[in-house]
Write a protein that holds these residues in place. Structure first.
Motif, PDB file in Angstrom:
ATOM      1  N   ASN A 158       0.867  -1.177   0.000  1.00 11.26           N
ATOM      2  CA  ASN A 158       0.000   0.000   0.000  1.00 11.26           C
ATOM      3  C   ASN A 158       0.910   1.235   0.000  1.00 11.26           C
ATOM      4  OD1 ASN A 158      -1.613   2.251   0.856  1.00 11.26           O
ATOM      5  ND2 ASN A 158      -3.145   0.800   1.622  1.00 11.26           N
ATOM      6  N   THR A 159       0.987   1.923  -1.151  1.00  8.95           N
ATOM      7  CA  THR A 159       1.945   3.021  -1.306  1.00  8.95           C
ATOM      8  C   THR A 159       1.669   4.170  -0.330  1.00  8.95           C
ATOM      9  OG1 THR A 159       0.582   3.840  -3.130  1.00  8.95           O
ATOM     10  CG2 THR A 159       2.505   2.519  -3.703  1.00  8.95           C
ATOM     11  N   LYS A 160       0.390   4.452  -0.033  1.00  7.74           N
ATOM     12  CA  LYS A 160       0.069   5.564   0.884  1.00  7.74           C
ATOM     13  C   LYS A 160       0.590   5.258   2.293  1.00  7.74           C
ATOM     14  CE  LYS A 160      -3.750   8.588   2.271  1.00  7.74           C
ATOM     15  NZ  LYS A 160      -3.281   8.700   3.661  1.00  7.74           N
ATOM     16  N   VAL A 161       0.351   4.031   2.741  1.00  9.94           N
ATOM     17  CA  VAL A 161       0.840   3.627   4.069  1.00  9.94           C
ATOM     18  C   VAL A 161       2.366   3.638   4.087  1.00  9.94           C
ATOM     19  CG1 VAL A 161       0.923   1.712   5.723  1.00  9.94           C
ATOM     20  CG2 VAL A 161      -1.230   2.277   4.553  1.00  9.94           C
ATOM     21  N   PHE A 162       2.971   3.194   2.969  1.00  9.94           N
ATOM     22  CA  PHE A 162       4.431   3.147   2.864  1.00  9.94           C
ATOM     23  C   PHE A 162       5.029   4.552   2.963  1.00  9.94           C
ATOM     24  CE2 PHE A 162       8.231   2.831  -0.066  1.00  9.94           C
ATOM     25  CZ  PHE A 162       9.047   2.190   0.855  1.00  9.94           C
TER      26      PHE A 162
ATOM     27  N   THR B  31       4.735   5.918   6.515  1.00  4.90           N
ATOM     28  CA  THR B  31       5.701   5.280   7.420  1.00  4.90           C
ATOM     29  C   THR B  31       7.106   5.823   7.190  1.00  4.90           C
ATOM     30  OG1 THR B  31       4.336   3.270   7.300  1.00  4.90           O
ATOM     31  CG2 THR B  31       6.506   3.041   8.284  1.00  4.90           C
ATOM     32  N   LEU B  32       7.458   6.100   5.914  1.00  5.68           N
ATOM     33  CA  LEU B  32       8.763   6.702   5.626  1.00  5.68           C
ATOM     34  C   LEU B  32       8.894   8.067   6.288  1.00  5.68           C
ATOM     35  CD1 LEU B  32       9.378   5.905   1.810  1.00  5.68           C
ATOM     36  CD2 LEU B  32      10.714   5.088   3.753  1.00  5.68           C
ATOM     37  N   SER B  33       7.802   8.833   6.280  1.00  6.67           N
ATOM     38  CA  SER B  33       7.816  10.163   6.908  1.00  6.67           C
ATOM     39  C   SER B  33       8.107  10.051   8.397  1.00  6.67           C
ATOM     40  CB  SER B  33       6.480  10.879   6.681  1.00  6.67           C
ATOM     41  OG  SER B  33       6.227  11.042   5.305  1.00  6.67           O
TER      42      SER B  33
ATOM     43  N   THR C 154      11.349  13.053   4.765  1.00  2.26           N
ATOM     44  CA  THR C 154      10.178  13.922   4.539  1.00  2.26           C
ATOM     45  C   THR C 154      10.027  14.396   3.106  1.00  2.26           C
ATOM     46  OG1 THR C 154      11.536  15.805   5.250  1.00  2.26           O
ATOM     47  CG2 THR C 154      10.160  14.733   6.931  1.00  2.26           C
ATOM     48  N   ASP C 155      11.130  14.508   2.376  1.00  3.43           N
ATOM     49  CA  ASP C 155      11.048  15.005   0.989  1.00  3.43           C
ATOM     50  C   ASP C 155      10.682  13.837   0.074  1.00  3.43           C
ATOM     51  OD1 ASP C 155      11.146  16.494  -1.264  1.00  3.43           O
ATOM     52  OD2 ASP C 155      13.339  16.701  -1.324  1.00  3.43           O
TER      53      ASP C 155
ATOM     54  N   LEU D 201       9.681  -1.034   4.279  1.00  3.87           N
ATOM     55  CA  LEU D 201       8.985  -1.870   3.298  1.00  3.87           C
ATOM     56  C   LEU D 201       8.513  -3.168   3.942  1.00  3.87           C
ATOM     57  CD1 LEU D 201       8.182  -2.310   0.301  1.00  3.87           C
ATOM     58  CD2 LEU D 201      10.429  -3.330  -0.054  1.00  3.87           C
ATOM     59  N   LEU D 202       9.404  -3.810   4.727  1.00  2.98           N
ATOM     60  CA  LEU D 202       9.037  -5.064   5.394  1.00  2.98           C
ATOM     61  C   LEU D 202       7.927  -4.836   6.416  1.00  2.98           C
ATOM     62  CD1 LEU D 202      12.599  -6.606   5.950  1.00  2.98           C
ATOM     63  CD2 LEU D 202      10.908  -7.259   4.220  1.00  2.98           C
ATOM     64  N   GLN D 203       7.953  -3.674   7.014  1.00  2.00           N
ATOM     65  CA  GLN D 203       6.940  -3.341   8.018  1.00  2.00           C
ATOM     66  C   GLN D 203       5.558  -3.183   7.389  1.00  2.00           C
ATOM     67  OE1 GLN D 203       8.113   0.039  10.382  1.00  2.00           O
ATOM     68  NE2 GLN D 203       6.065   0.338  11.232  1.00  2.00           N
ATOM     69  N   CYS D 204       5.516  -2.725   6.116  1.00  2.77           N
ATOM     70  CA  CYS D 204       4.239  -2.461   5.436  1.00  2.77           C
ATOM     71  C   CYS D 204       3.663  -3.695   4.748  1.00  2.77           C
ATOM     72  CB  CYS D 204       4.413  -1.343   4.410  1.00  2.77           C
ATOM     73  SG  CYS D 204       4.786   0.260   5.148  1.00  2.77           S
TER      74      CYS D 204
END
Length: 654
Positions: A586-590, A593-595, A600-601, A647-650
């Motif tokens: 799920n790209t939105k969740v990914f 989570t990166l943020s 942030t950028d 990525l593994l977390q998502c």
């Protein structure tokens, strides 16, 4: 998956399909309209055709070169014709490597006339499949054409007129000739025998395995004896090829639509060439015109092929003549293969419609022409010399060739053409009748054009597509616009819920079918070792360590061998991963989570296959597609580890 169109005429199709590592050729149609550029082959020396004058403008336009050119071109009633060996336009084969073609699938006898050019003059080494009637009747078509060409030999091959600097200055229709430099002389009887000896016959609904990767199945198309459509499928994809089909009730077995439903791709060709006419009314008008000519003391000439609609014409015309009190009028069928084609029509009972089949079991001949022959009303001959002592007028003559460029029809036009009481009736739609008559002008005999084409009309084809419901429809580009002479008829096009994919000669089309799954078998000994665990009601899973063996396009999971087993064990215990990862990202969740990880950028873009995530500050690009994720990192190990852990977390774990 790719499709290449090799033919310029959608009614004489030839395709190459690349599907799952297999290369298939669909039909080998031969477009004969090119021979209308040549002078006919007269049976009698000294005929008017042999005395035509050279093209007078050749010297004026081309100087010294024109003197040679004038020997190649003859003029008749303002038209210019090539005075040389008949040449034919085979499919365009320069854009494919024919030695790589694995299989040729043939649909009907009229779509296989180019086959000897493929099998005998290229590196083709594959298999060929068609039904028995298609093979036998197609063989008669080929033999008739070769016999017509061979019995009036021309030794002069004309090539000067094909030069680029000359052909552009020639009058129409020569100026519009398509690739004349690749036209070829007719093949030989030896080529036919060698070619057809390689054909394997199939029955309707018989499955042929192609290298373990695909299965090809033929199903009745209702167009002619033994004509079929092809269903090509793998374990999870299905391609249907519809060529030369008919929903009308005639003598062949009716069309079988069930196997064609719900395909991934439906390739459609060979629709009607006469969209403004109705076959039933044309047959009726044919009979009326023939009877009217006979009543007026004239003769009727019908240029025809040795099979197909000709059988129906015998049946309908004999019945109409009976109703008009003209039962004594003889009908002559003249063809080098007349006896063979009449015989084959009566022995292929299982390929006929149910009404025709019922007669076979009475027993009665399925076609009335058998009775007409026994009564002497229909007489068949191999050539005009055989009928000299048995020719009575007025009469009706069925003979070839419909192009009027070869065969006994040329003699009858010269014999009867000066009398207005005689009639020539064109029933075959393959050739423009006015162009066919060009070398015989001026002509006094009456001309009737009553084309009988039982192929699918545009309305029938649209209804069929609606019933079959394919995911993607592939048709000729010319089928998506109305014919030029009736440009205001939007009903004379192929339409579907989604815009059809179009093809034309020389185009390579990428078909929108993506293979997502492959069938894998479990070896029985491996299956016996599995211990499924139920994770929720009705769903159970089991972990597998195995070797994937690929052979003959079949995938099998087998138990690990000794050396492989050691790599998966530590001491006596098997090594198992801590968790198994599955699911889609799920790209939105990914991104969220990166943020949270301090990145942030982030720029997120949608692509055709998924999403692209760009991290400009960290020189990183992440491409997310269905079934795969690609991470291109600039080299900072800390960032790479953060992205990996996120990525593994998502993803889901088991």
């Amino acid at each position: 998956m790719k499709l290449v169109c090799l033919s310029n005429n959608p009614s004489k199709p030839c395709f190459v399909l690349y599907f799952k590592g297999v290369t298939l050729m669909l039909d080998c149609g031969l477009d004969l309209t090119q021979i209308l550029s040549f002078l006919p082959l007269p049976l009698v020396c000294g005929s008017r055709l042999s005395q035509l004058s050279d093209w007078l403008l050749a010297t004026e336009k081309f100087g010294k070169q024109g003197e040679e050119l004038s020997k190649e071109l003859k003029e008749c009633s303002g038209r210019v014709f090539v005075n040389g060996v008949l040449e034919f336009s085979p499919p365009e084969t320069r854009i494919v490597d024919l030695s790589q073609v694995d299989v040729i699938l043939l649909s009907n006898s009229s779509c296989m006339l180019a086959l000897p050019y493929i099998t005998e003059y290229t590196g083709f080494k594959g298999s060929i499949y068609c039904t028995d009637p298609t093979l036998q009747i197609g063989k008669q078509y080929m033999k008739e054409m070769v016999t017509y060409v061979d019995r009036v030999p021309r030794t002069k091959a004309c090539s000067l007129w094909k030069n680029d600097n000359i052909i552009k200055s020639l009058p129409l229709p020569l100026r519009d000739a398509i690739n004349p430099k690749v036209w070829k002389k007719c093949y030989t009887l030896q080529d036919i025998e060698s070619c057809l000896s390689r054909v394997q016959v199939v029955g309707f609904n018989e499955k042929k395995n192609i290298f373990g990767a695909l299965t090809a199945t033929s199903c009745s198309s209702g167009y002619s004896l033994g004509s079929c459509n092809w269903v090509i499928h793998s374990d999870y994809e299905k391609i249907c090829y519809v060529s030369g089909s008919s929903t009308l009730t005639t003598h062949p077995k009716p069309i079988d639509q069930a196997p064609l439903r719900h395909s991934d791709v439906l390739i459609m060709s060979s629709l009607t060439q006469t969209p403004l006419t109705n076959p039933d009314s044309m047959i009726g008008e044919f009979c009326v015109n023939a009877a009217a000519t006979i009543k007026n003391g004239g003769n009727v000439l019908v240029p025809c092929y040795p099979s197909g609609v000709t059988y129906d014409l015998f049946e309908c015309l004999s019945g109409h003549l009976d109703s008009c009190g003209l039962s004594t009028v003889p009908m002559y069928f003249i063809s080098p293969v007349s006896d063979s084609t009449l015989a084959y029509s009566n022995i292929f009972g299982e390929w006929l419609s149910s009404s025709k089949q019922s007669k076979v079991y009475l027993p009665e001949p399925p076609f009335p022409h058998a009775e007409l022959v026994s009564l002497g009303r229909l007489r068949h001959y191999k050539n005009i010399h055989d009928m000299q002592n048995d020719f009575k007028c007025p009469c009706i003559v069925f003979t070839g060739h419909p192009s009027l460029r070869m065969g006994d029809v040329i003699h009858f036009i010269e014999l009867w053409g000066k009398s207005a009481t005689n009639t020539i009736i064109f029933t075959e739609p393959d050739f423009p009748y006015l162009e066919a008559l060009g070398p015989f002008q001026p002509l006094q005999m009456r001309v009737c054009y009553r084309p009988i084409d039982t192929s699918l009309s545009f309305s029938q084809a649209n209804k069929l597509v609606k019933d079959l419901r394919p995911q993607h429809l592939v048709v000729a580009e010319s089928y998506t616009v109305p014919p030029v002479n009736v440009s205001q008829r939007p009903d004379l096009v192929i339409s579907s819920e989604s815009s059809p994919i179009t093809y034309k000669q020389g185009e390579v089309i990428t078909l929108p079918v993506k293979r997502k799954f492959e069938c894998i078998e479990l070896d029985p000994s491996l299956a016996a070792l599995l211990v499924p665990v139920e994770i929720r009601p009705g769903s159970a899973i089991s972990m597998v360590n195995a070797s994937l063996v690929v052979k003959d396009n079949k995938y099998v999971l087998e138990p690990l061998s000794g050396p492989e087993m050691k790599k998966t064990r530590t001491g006596n215990k098997p090594v198992k991963p801590k968790s198994y990862i599955f699911g889609s990202l799920n790209t939105k969740v990914f991104v969220d989570t990166l943020s949270k990880q301090g990145i942030t950028d982030i720029k997120l873009e949608d692509s055709d296959d998924g999403s692209i995530i760009h991290l400009p500050n960290d020189d990183t690009l992440i491409q997310v597609e269905q079934g795969s994720t690609h991470i291109m990192c600039g080299g900072d190990e800390t960032v790479r580890i953060k992205i990996r852990d996120t990525l593994l977390q998502c993803l889901q774990k088991l």
